[in-house]
Motif scaffolding. Structure first.
Motif, PDB file in Angstrom:
ATOM      1  N   MET A  15       0.827  -1.206   0.000  1.00 29.00           N
ATOM      2  CA  MET A  15       0.000   0.000   0.000  1.00 29.00           C
ATOM      3  C   MET A  15       0.862   1.256   0.000  1.00 29.00           C
ATOM      4  N   GLU A  17       3.691   1.576  -1.325  1.00 29.34           N
ATOM      5  CA  GLU A  17       4.310   1.701  -2.635  1.00 29.34           C
ATOM      6  C   GLU A  17       3.299   2.019  -3.730  1.00 29.34           C
ATOM      7  N   GLY A  18       2.040   2.189  -3.361  1.00 33.51           N
ATOM      8  CA  GLY A  18       1.038   2.601  -4.332  1.00 33.51           C
ATOM      9  C   GLY A  18       0.250   1.470  -4.966  1.00 33.51           C
ATOM     10  N   ALA A  19       0.325   0.274  -4.424  1.00 37.79           N
ATOM     11  CA  ALA A  19      -0.409  -0.852  -5.007  1.00 37.79           C
ATOM     12  C   ALA A  19      -1.911  -0.699  -4.825  1.00 37.79           C
ATOM     13  N   LEU A  20      -2.317   0.071  -3.866  1.00 37.87           N
ATOM     14  CA  LEU A  20      -3.733   0.294  -3.613  1.00 37.87           C
ATOM     15  C   LEU A  20      -4.141   1.586  -4.305  1.00 37.87           C
ATOM     16  N   ASP A  21      -4.735   1.444  -5.479  1.00 41.33           N
ATOM     17  CA  ASP A  21      -5.131   2.597  -6.274  1.00 41.33           C
ATOM     18  C   ASP A  21      -6.560   2.975  -5.892  1.00 41.33           C
ATOM     19  N   VAL A  22      -6.704   4.035  -5.121  1.00 39.28           N
ATOM     20  CA  VAL A  22      -8.009   4.448  -4.643  1.00 39.28           C
ATOM     21  C   VAL A  22      -8.510   5.609  -5.498  1.00 39.28           C
ATOM     22  N   VAL A  23      -9.489   5.300  -6.331  1.00 42.37           N
ATOM     23  CA  VAL A  23     -10.136   6.311  -7.155  1.00 42.37           C
ATOM     24  C   VAL A  23     -11.572   6.452  -6.674  1.00 42.37           C
ATOM     25  N   THR A  26     -13.645   3.317  -6.684  1.00 38.47           N
ATOM     26  CA  THR A  26     -13.259   2.384  -5.621  1.00 38.47           C
ATOM     27  C   THR A  26     -13.921   2.775  -4.303  1.00 38.47           C
ATOM     28  N   LYS A  27     -13.908   4.067  -4.015  1.00 43.54           N
ATOM     29  CA  LYS A  27     -14.523   4.540  -2.766  1.00 43.54           C
ATOM     30  C   LYS A  27     -16.026   4.286  -2.768  1.00 43.54           C
TER      31      LYS A  27
END
Length: 100
Positions: A15, A17-23, A26-27
């Motif tokens: 997370m 490192e940016g593996a969780l891309d929250v757009v 997604t929210k």
């Protein structure tokens, strides 16, 4: 370390490192899924918890009896009601904003 600790540490590092891309999508999906699946599970647990506490109150006296019979169940119900209301309100407002 345990397997759980290793898995947790790897997930947290991913997370960071940016593996969780929250757009926005997604929210919205998270909120919808939490309201549809998470809240009923939490409400069922809270209802069982309150019923158990009230049952135990039968063997208590004084303030502890009042706390277990009324205060804790009322506080749990109020917290769930407020949380549910806020989530529904946020879901409605953000859903409208996302489609506009």
């Amino acid at each position: 370390m345990s397997t759980w600790t290793d898995m947790r540490d790897k997930a947290l590092e991913a997370m960071k490192e940016g593996a969780l891309d929250v757009v926005e999508e997604t929210k919205q999906k998270f909120l919808d899924n939490f309201i549809d699946a998470g809240m009923p599970a939490i409400e069922a647990y809270a209802e069982l918890f309150s019923a158990t506490v009230q049952e135990q109150a039968k063997n208590e006296t004084g303030w502890v009896k009042i706390r277990d019979m009324f205060v804790i169940p009322l506080a749990v119900k109020a917290a769930l009601g407020v949380s549910s209301g806020i989530l529904s309100m946020v879901q409605g407002k953000t859903g409208k904003a996302a489609t506009a």
